[in-house]
Design a protein around this motif. Structure first.
Motif, PDB file in Angstrom:
ATOM      1  N   GLN A 107       1.857   0.352  -7.334  1.00 34.76           N
ATOM      2  CA  GLN A 107       0.866   1.639  -8.238  1.00 34.76           C
ATOM      3  C   GLN A 107       1.112   2.929  -8.070  1.00 34.76           C
ATOM      4  O   GLN A 107       1.222   3.757  -8.776  1.00 34.76           O
ATOM      5  N   ILE A 108       1.302   2.944  -6.732  1.00 33.28           N
ATOM      6  CA  ILE A 108       1.430   4.109  -5.801  1.00 33.28           C
ATOM      7  C   ILE A 108       2.381   4.480  -5.879  1.00 33.28           C
ATOM      8  O   ILE A 108       3.086   6.077  -6.266  1.00 33.28           O
ATOM      9  N   GLY A 114       1.402  -1.120  -0.282  1.00 31.57           N
ATOM     10  CA  GLY A 114      -0.203   0.165  -0.370  1.00 31.57           C
ATOM     11  C   GLY A 114       0.724   1.149  -0.307  1.00 31.57           C
ATOM     12  O   GLY A 114       1.821   1.262  -0.398  1.00 31.57           O
ATOM     13  N   PRO A 115       0.410   2.137   0.712  1.00 31.71           N
ATOM     14  CA  PRO A 115       1.365   3.849   0.639  1.00 31.71           C
ATOM     15  C   PRO A 115       3.455   3.435   1.482  1.00 31.71           C
ATOM     16  O   PRO A 115       3.413   4.817   1.465  1.00 31.71           O
ATOM     17  N   THR A 171      -0.479  10.505   3.056  1.00 34.34           N
ATOM     18  CA  THR A 171      -0.056   9.312   2.964  1.00 34.34           C
ATOM     19  C   THR A 171       0.061   9.385   1.079  1.00 34.34           C
ATOM     20  O   THR A 171      -1.310  10.148   0.160  1.00 34.34           O
ATOM     21  N   ASP A 172       1.021   9.090   0.490  1.00 33.57           N
ATOM     22  CA  ASP A 172       0.835   8.745  -0.678  1.00 33.57           C
ATOM     23  C   ASP A 172      -0.183   7.949  -1.333  1.00 33.57           C
ATOM     24  O   ASP A 172       0.147   6.893  -1.194  1.00 33.57           O
ATOM     25  N   ILE A 173      -1.065   8.217  -2.027  1.00 35.45           N
ATOM     26  CA  ILE A 173      -1.884   7.147  -2.584  1.00 35.45           C
ATOM     27  C   ILE A 173      -1.790   7.002  -4.273  1.00 35.45           C
ATOM     28  O   ILE A 173      -2.418   6.003  -4.940  1.00 35.45           O
ATOM     29  N   ALA A 174      -1.413   7.962  -4.860  1.00 34.36           N
ATOM     30  CA  ALA A 174      -0.944   7.641  -6.249  1.00 34.36           C
ATOM     31  C   ALA A 174       0.858   8.386  -6.233  1.00 34.36           C
ATOM     32  O   ALA A 174       0.810   9.202  -5.499  1.00 34.36           O
ATOM     33  N   PRO A 175       1.574   8.303  -7.516  1.00 35.22           N
ATOM     34  CA  PRO A 175       2.397   8.876  -7.557  1.00 35.22           C
ATOM     35  C   PRO A 175       2.585  10.397  -7.604  1.00 35.22           C
ATOM     36  O   PRO A 175       3.332  11.385  -7.101  1.00 35.22           O
TER      37      PRO A 175
END
Length: 634
Positions: free
Chosen positions: A170-171, A32-33, A316-320
């Motif tokens: 993916q993140i 996850g993140p 929190t990083d949830i995508a680039p």
């Protein structure tokens, strides 16, 4: 080698350089993140208190250290060892092993006895078993929902780790586009109450915020089939973010998995558990009323399995190119204002979800301070120029008067309400009324789902106000343990209670009198003029509750016309929504104040009134979107 693998290889080299000799790192991966470091020496790793902080600063990642599965004592043997180490006086009620994190959750009535002097017992548990202990106080009310979620996640730990690793890759993938833009598309919840659903998208990322139904209109769903959502394939969505678990914001989240979505859901831990509780009840209610279930129970389990719980305030990083932070919304247990930081300082968008600006008996008021916000998507349920609620003191005086009238006349006060939020506020208030002698002791009956939601509250006291959290830790002071509170299981029990010649309070779902248990109560209680129906929630147009509130003198239930002889009142100070003044205060005191506001999740007049006021009073650019509109901000 993929770019993520190369990135992890570089990360591993940095970790090996920083970690002292004698500490073995067996694996480094994204889950996850988080960047997760597995080690055979968790105790030694933790001894250097600055090590994780130094690594996090150098790598600019959120880091979690977990024991390598090979060093963990098998759970059955570890439980025996833990029970030998922990004094009997601790009164341990449950020991749960979380294999995907290497943690063991120990619940006890006396958590201090588990911790030991200066944490000595915890250190001994780690030394003996390899597991990292987390200590929680035993909830005052057993919650099958919380227990079932934890058991399910433990059983699915292998799948869950696969999901987390896939999401992590993916993140942390490289951005696919050099373009910079930000858009919000409305899929529902515009100039209406319910079916909240919004897409926030960039050149690289597409995120769905909420996915609810429309009260009383199961056929009116968000516009999920458009290309921005799952019309171009469910895999086009990178993530789902849930503001809270009420059905008008979350009912159709499992439907996404029915249509091929396989990505994460970000929310608080109580929202995850309540999502499971409320959506299972949602499809059961559909079946009971002869409607087609929109999805099966297995899709609810898929949704729960894909949830990644976050704590308030964690960035929190949830995508680039997207960072997410959740903040307390003050609406219901675990509800969140969600804040998106996009790009390297490119743009910031906040979605209020449903908010309550002032503190209530259970919750602190909504957070409205952020590092940056250019656009606010703001709920407008009570945004109309006349939507001013009575304050809590006045509301409680009115409720006390209704309860005293019921006690004097052996009558019943029926309160339609959702399972989460208002009933718990009312239970705390009624317990105090009785304890202080302001009203006679009067039995309070509630649907089992309300009792179960109350049990979930006792499992997450840290999300409640400090004074309530403290009271929940004492059997003598816990307001939810009052003797007069009784759950009711089925329609036969409801009719039996209604036939009794005694005063009573009834809390029943749903809050807008759409099909559900409340209609059984209503049919039994409506003909008696001594009884009272009290609305404490918003009654959306087109619902039975709205028609009753507007003065109809009869209703049709199960094909039979039932006279409404009972008194009908609205006591709106218990609402979990900010009223018109509260919404304006939220924006007025917001720091920083946004440049643009999209007024959503309210009927047409409410959104337009609020939009106009915010424009004239605070010189903001305001909008009242239609469904399927897209706004480009950069």
């Amino acid at each position: 080698m993929s770019t993520v693998d190369k990135q992890l290889e570089n990360v591993r080299e940095t970790i090996d350089e920083e970690v002292p000799r004698g500490i073995t790192v067996t694996d480094v991966t994204y889950e996850g993140p988080e960047l997760v470091i597995y080690t055979r020496d968790p105790k030694e790793f933790a001894t250097d208190g600055d090590l994780v902080r130094r690594l996090a600063s150098k790598l600019r990642k959120r880091i979690t250290v977990r024991p390598d599965p090979d060093v963990l004592t098998p759970p059955d043997a570890a439980e025996d060892e833990i029970r030998d180490l922990v004094p009997e006086d601790a009164d341990v009620s449950d020991i749960q092993f979380l294999a995907d994190t290497g943690e063991v959750v120990i619940r006890a009535k006396q958590p201090g006895q588990v911790i030991g002097r200066r944490g000595e017992t915890l250190r001994e548990i780690t030394k003996t078993t390899g597991w990292t202990p987390e200590v929680e106080r035993t909830p005052a009310i057993d919650s099958p929902t919380v227990a079932n979620v934890q058991t399910f996640l433990t059983q699915e730990r292998d799948d869950r780790r696969d999901i987390l690793e896939r999401v992590g890759r993916q993140i942390h993938r490289d951005p696919m586009s050099s373009e910079e833009w930000v858009r919000v598309t409305t899929l529902g919840g515009c100039k209406e109450v319910g079916r909240a659903a919004y897409i926030i998208s960039t050149a690289d990322t597409r995120i769905l915020v909420d996915c609810g139904d429309k009260p009383g209109e199961r056929t009116e769903r968000p516009y999920l089939d458009v290309p921005e959502a799952i019309g171009s394939g469910a895999t086009a969505l990178d993530a789902v973010v849930l503001t809270h678990a009420h059905l008008d914001h979350a009912a159709l989240v499992p439907l996404l998995y029915e249509n091929g979505y396989d990505g994460p859901i970000y929310c608080t831990e109580p929202t995850r558990d309540l999502l499971g509780l409320l959506t299972l009840d949602y499809i059961d209610s559909a079946a009971a009323t002869g409607q087609v279930r929109p999805y099966g129970a297995e899709m609810v389990r898929e949704a729960v399995k894909h949830c990644i719980p976050l704590s308030y305030g964690d960035v929190t990083d949830i995508a680039p190119d997207v960072k997410l932070t959740l903040h307390n919304a003050g609406h219901v247990l675990g509800s969140s204002v969600v804040h998106f930081h996009i790009g390297d300082g490119l743009y910031n968008v906040a979605f209020s979800g449903d908010i309550h600006y002032d503190s209530s008996r259970l919750l602190d008021g909504a957070v409205n301070e952020f590092p940056r916000v250019e656009t606010l998507v703001l709920e407008s349920t009570y945004g109309g120029r006349k939507d001013y609620q009575t304050d809590r003191d006045d509301s409680e005086r009115k409720l006390k008067a209704r309860l005293r009238h019921a006690a004097e006349n052996d009558a019943t006060v029926l309160v339609p309400t959702d399972a989460v939020g208002r009933p718990q506020e009312l239970l705390v208030a009624i317990e105090e009324f009785v304890r202080s002698g302001d009203v006679p002791e009067i039995p309070v009956y509630m649907d089992e789902i309300i009792w179960e939601a109350t049990a979930v509250h006792t499992s997450y006291p840290e999300f409640l106000r400090d004074d309530i959290e403290r009271r929940l830790q004492s059997d003598d002071e816990n307001p939810f343990l009052a003797d007069q509170f009784t759950p009711v299981g089925d329609d036969d029990e409801r009719r039996a209670v209604a036939d009794r010649d005694e005063a009573a309070v009834v809390l029943s779902t749903p809050g807008m009198c759409t099909p559900g248990p409340v209609r059984t109560w209503l049919r039994a209680l409506a003909p008696d003029a001594d009884n009272t129906l009290v609305f404490v929630d918003h009654q959306a147009r087109g619902t039975l509750g709205n028609r009753i509130q507007r003065g109809t003198d009869s209703v049709t239930l199960d094909g039979e016309s039932v006279p409404l002889n009972l008194r009908v009142e609205t006591i709106d100070g218990f609402s979990g929504h900010a009223d018109r003044q509260g919404l304006e205060n939220f924006v007025k005191t917001m720091h920083p104040r946004p440049e643009k506001v999209l007024c959503v999740d309210g009927d047409q007049s409410a959104t337009q009134d609020l939009s106009s006021s915010l424009y004239h009073d605070y010189n903001l650019r305001t909008f009242t979107p239609e469904n399927l509109e897209t706004f480009r901000f950069i």
